[in-house]
Write a protein that holds these residues in place. Structure first.
Motif, PDB file in Angstrom:
ATOM      1  N   TYR A  25       0.885  -1.163   0.000  1.00 15.64           N
ATOM      2  CA  TYR A  25       0.000   0.000   0.000  1.00 15.64           C
ATOM      3  C   TYR A  25       0.919   1.208   0.000  1.00 15.64           C
ATOM      4  CZ  TYR A  25      -3.880  -2.923   1.636  1.00 15.64           C
ATOM      5  OH  TYR A  25      -4.855  -3.861   1.760  1.00 15.64           O
ATOM      6  N   ALA A  81       2.717  -4.712   2.906  1.00 18.60           N
ATOM      7  CA  ALA A  81       1.741  -5.367   3.778  1.00 18.60           C
ATOM      8  C   ALA A  81       1.829  -6.888   3.726  1.00 18.60           C
ATOM      9  CB  ALA A  81       0.328  -4.917   3.421  1.00 18.60           C
ATOM     10  N   SER A 133      -3.765  -8.560  14.801  1.00 22.80           N
ATOM     11  CA  SER A 133      -4.388  -7.481  14.026  1.00 22.80           C
ATOM     12  C   SER A 133      -3.343  -6.711  13.227  1.00 22.80           C
ATOM     13  CB  SER A 133      -5.104  -6.539  14.996  1.00 22.80           C
ATOM     14  OG  SER A 133      -5.869  -5.629  14.281  1.00 22.80           O
ATOM     15  N   GLY A 134      -3.677  -6.414  11.988  1.00 20.46           N
ATOM     16  CA  GLY A 134      -2.769  -5.635  11.134  1.00 20.46           C
ATOM     17  C   GLY A 134      -1.694  -6.465  10.457  1.00 20.46           C
ATOM     18  N   CYS A 135      -1.764  -7.797  10.571  1.00 17.20           N
ATOM     19  CA  CYS A 135      -0.701  -8.626  10.005  1.00 17.20           C
ATOM     20  C   CYS A 135      -0.920  -8.893   8.521  1.00 17.20           C
ATOM     21  CB  CYS A 135      -0.592  -9.947  10.756  1.00 17.20           C
ATOM     22  SG  CYS A 135      -2.031 -10.978  10.484  1.00 17.20           S
ATOM     23  N   GLY A 136      -2.054  -8.501   7.987  1.00 15.86           N
ATOM     24  CA  GLY A 136      -2.233  -8.644   6.543  1.00 15.86           C
ATOM     25  C   GLY A 136      -3.196  -9.734   6.127  1.00 15.86           C
ATOM     26  N   LYS A 137      -4.007 -10.261   7.053  1.00 17.42           N
ATOM     27  CA  LYS A 137      -4.942 -11.336   6.688  1.00 17.42           C
ATOM     28  C   LYS A 137      -5.965 -10.838   5.675  1.00 17.42           C
ATOM     29  CE  LYS A 137      -6.399 -11.628  10.907  1.00 17.42           C
ATOM     30  NZ  LYS A 137      -5.632 -10.555  11.567  1.00 17.42           N
ATOM     31  N   SER A 138      -6.590  -9.693   6.006  1.00 18.84           N
ATOM     32  CA  SER A 138      -7.612  -9.169   5.085  1.00 18.84           C
ATOM     33  C   SER A 138      -6.978  -8.832   3.745  1.00 18.84           C
ATOM     34  CB  SER A 138      -8.255  -7.912   5.654  1.00 18.84           C
ATOM     35  OG  SER A 138      -8.855  -8.196   6.886  1.00 18.84           O
ATOM     36  N   THR A 139      -5.806  -8.234   3.797  1.00 20.28           N
ATOM     37  CA  THR A 139      -5.137  -7.853   2.556  1.00 20.28           C
ATOM     38  C   THR A 139      -4.911  -9.072   1.675  1.00 20.28           C
ATOM     39  OG1 THR A 139      -4.038  -6.071   3.711  1.00 20.28           O
ATOM     40  CG2 THR A 139      -3.077  -6.751   1.623  1.00 20.28           C
ATOM     41  N   GLN A 165     -15.735  -7.953   6.494  1.00 25.14           N
ATOM     42  CA  GLN A 165     -15.589  -7.854   7.947  1.00 25.14           C
ATOM     43  C   GLN A 165     -16.800  -7.140   8.569  1.00 25.14           C
ATOM     44  OE1 GLN A 165     -11.642  -6.626   8.698  1.00 25.14           O
ATOM     45  NE2 GLN A 165     -11.776  -6.739  10.915  1.00 25.14           N
ATOM     46  N   GLU A 173     -13.609 -12.435   8.808  1.00 29.46           N
ATOM     47  CA  GLU A 173     -14.219 -12.365  10.148  1.00 29.46           C
ATOM     48  C   GLU A 173     -15.744 -12.321  10.071  1.00 29.46           C
ATOM     49  OE1 GLU A 173     -12.395  -9.572  12.841  1.00 29.46           O
ATOM     50  OE2 GLU A 173     -10.624  -9.534  11.549  1.00 29.46           O
ATOM     51  N   HIS A 229     -10.353 -14.254  14.363  1.00 27.35           N
ATOM     52  CA  HIS A 229      -9.520 -13.936  15.523  1.00 27.35           C
ATOM     53  C   HIS A 229      -9.751 -14.949  16.635  1.00 27.35           C
ATOM     54  CE1 HIS A 229      -7.434 -10.273  14.585  1.00 27.35           C
ATOM     55  NE2 HIS A 229      -8.511  -9.831  13.956  1.00 27.35           N
TER      56      HIS A 229
HETATM   57  N1  LIG Z   1      -6.501   0.665   2.286  1.00 31.15           N
HETATM   58  C1  LIG Z   1      -5.314   0.656   2.891  1.00 31.15           C
HETATM   59  N2  LIG Z   1      -4.445   1.659   2.693  1.00 31.15           N
HETATM   60  C2  LIG Z   1      -3.240   1.678   3.303  1.00 31.15           C
HETATM   61  N3  LIG Z   1      -2.817   0.736   4.109  1.00 31.15           N
HETATM   62  C3  LIG Z   1      -3.619  -0.312   4.361  1.00 31.15           C
HETATM   63  C4  LIG Z   1      -4.923  -0.398   3.760  1.00 31.15           C
HETATM   64  N4  LIG Z   1      -5.516  -1.546   4.177  1.00 31.15           N
HETATM   65  C5  LIG Z   1      -4.628  -2.126   5.005  1.00 31.15           C
HETATM   66  N5  LIG Z   1      -3.492  -1.406   5.115  1.00 31.15           N
HETATM   67  C6  LIG Z   1      -2.303  -1.745   5.918  1.00 31.15           C
HETATM   68  O1  LIG Z   1      -1.930  -3.052   5.585  1.00 31.15           O
HETATM   69  C7  LIG Z   1      -1.593  -3.796   6.746  1.00 31.15           C
HETATM   70  C8  LIG Z   1      -2.438  -5.035   6.817  1.00 31.15           C
HETATM   71  O2  LIG Z   1      -3.794  -4.677   7.004  1.00 31.15           O
HETATM   72  P1  LIG Z   1      -4.971  -5.748   7.022  1.00 31.15           P
HETATM   73  O3  LIG Z   1      -6.242  -4.988   6.956  1.00 31.15           O
HETATM   74  O4  LIG Z   1      -4.734  -6.731   5.975  1.00 31.15           O
HETATM   75  O5  LIG Z   1      -4.800  -6.398   8.454  1.00 31.15           O
HETATM   76  P2  LIG Z   1      -5.651  -7.575   9.134  1.00 31.15           P
HETATM   77  O6  LIG Z   1      -4.731  -8.679   9.390  1.00 31.15           O
HETATM   78  O7  LIG Z   1      -6.857  -7.852   8.364  1.00 31.15           O
HETATM   79  O8  LIG Z   1      -6.038  -6.913  10.515  1.00 31.15           O
HETATM   80  P3  LIG Z   1      -7.401  -7.074  11.360  1.00 31.15           P
HETATM   81  O9  LIG Z   1      -7.317  -8.372  12.053  1.00 31.15           O
HETATM   82  O10 LIG Z   1      -7.348  -5.948  12.328  1.00 31.15           O
HETATM   83  O11 LIG Z   1      -8.531  -6.979  10.397  1.00 31.15           O
HETATM   84  C9  LIG Z   1      -1.800  -2.857   7.921  1.00 31.15           C
HETATM   85  O12 LIG Z   1      -0.537  -2.344   8.296  1.00 31.15           O
HETATM   86  C10 LIG Z   1      -2.648  -1.769   7.378  1.00 31.15           C
HETATM   87  O13 LIG Z   1      -2.341  -0.544   7.993  1.00 31.15           O
END
Ligand SMILES: Nc1ncnc2c1ncn2[C@@H]1O[C@H](COP(=O)(O)OP(=O)(O)OP(=O)(O)O)[C@@H](O)[C@H]1O
Ligand SMILES: [Mg+2]
Lengths: 490, 265
Positions: free
Chosen positions: B27, B32, B52-58, B105, B187, B218
């Motif tokens: 990003y 990510a 949280s924030g480890c990149g699962k959703s990404t 989510q 989630e 989670h």
């Molecule tokens: N639209 C975006 N623009 C910029 N950075 C992003 C964006 N979406 C996610 N990120 C960054 O990418 C990284 C991974 O985010 P992601 O949403 O994949 O985390 P996650 O594992 O799904 O967390 P959670 O369990 O809280 O949902 C994070 O550091 C986040 O700040």
């Protein structure tokens, strides 16, 4: 003491009140603000408000009432046979005020002494010449009763002014003392200030509402006058608009109404699709760079004064349309005889409304949450399917609101019509003919030199009232639509 | 590259549905997802876990190219669905998303009636011949979303008028209605009460018979209950991937162990 000095004294007292209130509160808390109910500044503000509010209110009321009171007293000096109606009386009264002001100037310049001014006699002195010498020009010689009235006017104003200053300052002082006596550790100054703020906000709101009410009332009043002189059936159902200032006018609203409706319709037919599509492109497809450039450009259109659009209609669009649809036009249709036409005004008004619709719709489309689009895209919908089936329905109430707002503007628009559509009131289906609208006719009825009490001038108010009712209905309709959809969607 | 993909597909065609190779996601300046290699099996529930924030959703969003909608997001590497690279220019992301459905989510029902919410996908893709057909699809999907009984009397009430948990099940039903081959769930139970969670978990288990399901969660218990495979992400890396039983009882990487025993996260 003049009002401005009184005001300054009151403000000074208020400032003193602020300091004193604060200090007194601190003293009663023996210097520790934790012992106070409210922060020290609230005690100060309370004292300040106690000085300002009643004193200023009294001053405002006095300033309004005193002239009315003096006027009625002074009028008794004017013999009833010297004027025919209330219009002539008000002319005499303005002479009286002028002489009175002139005397004040003359005294200040040293032409008369104060006692002279009060005891002048129009037989023995040439008042007109005397006042002329200090720069106050009078239209005619001063009648004895006018001079008498003017002297009375001066005397009453002088007394009134003195009394006013005394009363206002006394009230301010009383407010100061009262608030300081109330100030102590447990006094809830914060709540009082809160209530004062609330009152201020309510006052602002009521001023807005009352002004609207005042405007409507003045319209209603004159409209009623008009309908006393002219039958309402002919006004609402008459098919001709032919005012003649000599009397015997035909004042049917229908041709004007039709013109307004027709031009607005063409304007909306131009503005709604273009504005809406532009908004969709800008909010859904355009890259940030394009958007950053195009959106301000579109909004520049909104900043152009309507008179400039009017010139554009007159000088560019009208001739261009004639070249296409006119007698010797490219299409050889001979539909259009002159540049001013419903089409000309409608097109230009449409251009004027594009930024209005596009920027409102753009904001509304942008406020549809991204998750909504994600949901649709995630189901395998294309971008345009998403826009058509999810984004636009969600934004619809807002968009309808924007369109109705644009319609209100189109109905109220005047300059473009005057320059683009002509001045002929006509009932016709041909959009290439000159027609005119309600607003354009309001202007021409009031700028003529008709007597303001004649139906030809008063009709302007009836037209204005009708327009007002229509726009009001349009707005209510807009609200109704928005509410209906909101119920369905939230 | 493409050739190897074909041979790969013939080798383990029966099991691997999605295979990711050397995937990087940025990003703007944030890196990510780093070097993720994973093979997701068909007719299996795969759980993504991690702090949280480890990149699962990404990572989940790269699997159906939902990241295309984010301007600043760049994806590198290759992701094969049934042996075909989904980031290939030939691939139509719209078509892809019809095959790889997604539940988000946050519940995001459309501002339409419950019926129209479910019928949205089938209508777009022409899955129903007529109204009766569509009615059947809607009812079936709502039943599979474990929400039929609650909404059957108000199918034409707005979907946005449901409670949060009901909305989420509506979104699951909506995703199921398009008959995807893969279902990605981010989630899906975070807004649900234990009973609705149980129903959704049952639904996931049920879906496994026909689909490949990927779920981000989670809740360790949930991962353990519904998934056969588990992937543990940490700071954008795929740390460990394997059978759920193995990961929870016998993790190889110390980071995995700390996370599932509650020491990081
Ligand atoms: N639209 C975006 N623009 C910029 N950075 C992003 C964006 N979406 C996610 N990120 C960054 O990418 C990284 C991974 O985010 P992601 O949403 O994949 O985390 P996650 O594992 O799904 O967390 P959670 O369990 O809280 O949902 C994070 O550091 C986040 O700040
Ligand atoms: Mg997430």
């Amino acid at each position: 003491m003049s009002p401005i000095w009184t005001l300054l004294f009151v403000v000074a007292l208020a400032a003193i009140g602020y300091g004193a209130g604060r200090a007194r509160a601190m003293r009663s808390a023996s210097g520790d603000i934790r012992n106070l109910h409210s922060l020290p500044s609230y005690y100060g503000a309370n004292a300040m408000l106690s000085v300002l509010v009643p004193a200023l209110a009294l001053m405002v009321i006095w300033l309004i009432v005193q002239p009315m009171f003096i006027e009625t007293r002074v009028q008794q000096h004017i013999p009833p046979q010297s004027y025919a109606d209330s219009g002539a009386l008000s002319l005499i009264m303005s002479d009286v005020r002028r002489v009175a002001d002139g005397l004040t100037v003359a005294v200040r310049e040293g032409v008369f002494s104060v006692d002279d001014a009060a005891g002048l006699n129009s037989q023995s002195t040439d008042i007109r010449a005397a006042l002329g010498s200090v720069g106050v020009a009078l239209g005619s010689d001063v009648e004895p009763y006018v001079l008498k009235a003017a002297q009375e006017y001066r005397a009453l104003s002088g007394t009134g002014q003195t009394l006013r200053s005394i009363a206002v300052l006394a009230l301010a002082l009383a407010g100061l003392i009262w608030s300081l006596r109330r100030t102590n550790r447990t006094f809830r100054a914060r709540n009082v200030v809160e209530r004062a703020l609330l009152a201020l906000l309510i006052m602002a709101a009521s001023i807005a509402v009352l002004t609207t009410l005042g405007i409507v009332l003045s319209l209603v009043f004159n409209t009623v006058e008009f309908f006393k002189l002219y039958p309402w059936t002919e006004f609402f159902f008459g098919l001709t608009w032919a005012p003649s200032f000599g009397g015997g006018s035909e004042l049917g609203i229908l041709p004007l109404f039709w013109g307004t409706f027709y031009i607005s319709l063409i304007a909306l037919a131009v503005a709604v699709p273009i504005g809406l599509f532009a908004a969709i492109y800008l909010s859904e497809y355009a890259s940030p760079a394009v958007r950053g450039f195009a959106k301000p450009m579109l909004e520049v259109l909104a900043g152009i004064p309507t008179i400039v659009y009017g010139l554009f209609a007159l000088l560019t669009v009208g001739p261009a349309l004639v070249a296409l649809f006119g007698r010797e036009g490219t299409l050889g249709l001979n539909w259009m005889s002159g540049g001013t036409a419903v089409m000309t005004a409608g097109l230009v008004m449409g251009i004027m409304l594009i930024p209005f619709i596009s920027s409102l719709s753009d904001d509304i489309i942008n406020s549809v949450p991204q998750s909504m689009r994600d949901g649709s895209l995630g189901l395998g919908a294309t971008k345009s399917e998403t826009i058509k089936q999810v984004v636009l329905p969600a934004a619809l109430p807002g968009i309808v609101g924007a369109i109705l707002l644009a319609a209100s503007r189109a109905i109220g628009e005047t300059m473009i019509v005057v320059l683009g559509a002509g001045a002929a009131a006509r009932l016709s289906m041909n959009p290439f003919e000159a027609m005119t609208t309600v607003t354009a006719k309001i202007v021409s009825q009031l700028t003529g030199d008709a007597d303001f009490a004649s139906p030809e001038a008063l009709v302007a108010f009836a037209l204005g009232m009708t327009l007002f009712v229509i726009t009001l209905c349009l707005n209510i309709f807009a609200l109704w639509i928005v509410r209906k959809y909101r119920e369905q969607y939230e | 590259m493409y050739d190897t993909a074909v041979t790969e597909q013939t080798v383990d065609q029966t099991t691997t549905k999605i295979s990711a190779r050397n995937v990087q996601v940025h990003y703007a300046d944030t890196h990510a997802i780093r070097d993720v290699d994973v093979k997701i099996e068909d007719k299996t529930v795969t759980a993504f876990i991690g702090p949280s924030g480890c990149g699962k959703s990404t990572f989940l969003r790269t699997l159906n190219r939902m990241n295309d909608t984010i301007d600043i997001c760049r994806v590198q590497g290759e992701i094969l669905l049934d042996g075909e690279n989904i980031y290939d220019p030939k691939v139509d992301p719209v078509q892809l998303r019809a095959k790889v459905g997604m539940v988000f989510q946050k519940p995001n029902p459309f501002p339409k009636s419950i019926y129209d919410n479910i019928a949205y996908g089938p209508r777009i893709h022409g899955l129903a011949k007529n109204k009766a057909d569509l009615d059947v699809i809607v009812e079936k999907s709502l039943r599979r979303g474990a929400i039929w009984n609650e909404v059957k009397d108000r199918l034409h009430a707005p979907g946005t008028g449901l409670s949060g948990g009901q909305q989420q099940r509506l979104c699951i039903a909506r995703a199921v209605a398009t008959e995807p081959e893969v279902l990605l769930m981010d989630e899906p139970c975070s807004a649900l009460d234990p009973i609705a969670t149980g129903q959704v978990e049952e639904l996931i288990d049920e879906l496994r018979k026909n689909y490949c399901v990927v779920i981000v969660t989670h809740s360790m218990q949930q991962a353990a209950r519904v998934s056969q495979k588990t992937a543990f992400f940490h700071l954008g890396n795929l740390v460990e991937y394997g059978d759920t039983g193995e990961i929870f009882t016998n993790p190889i990487d110390p980071r995995t162990e700390s996370y599932i025993t509650g020491r990081i996260g």
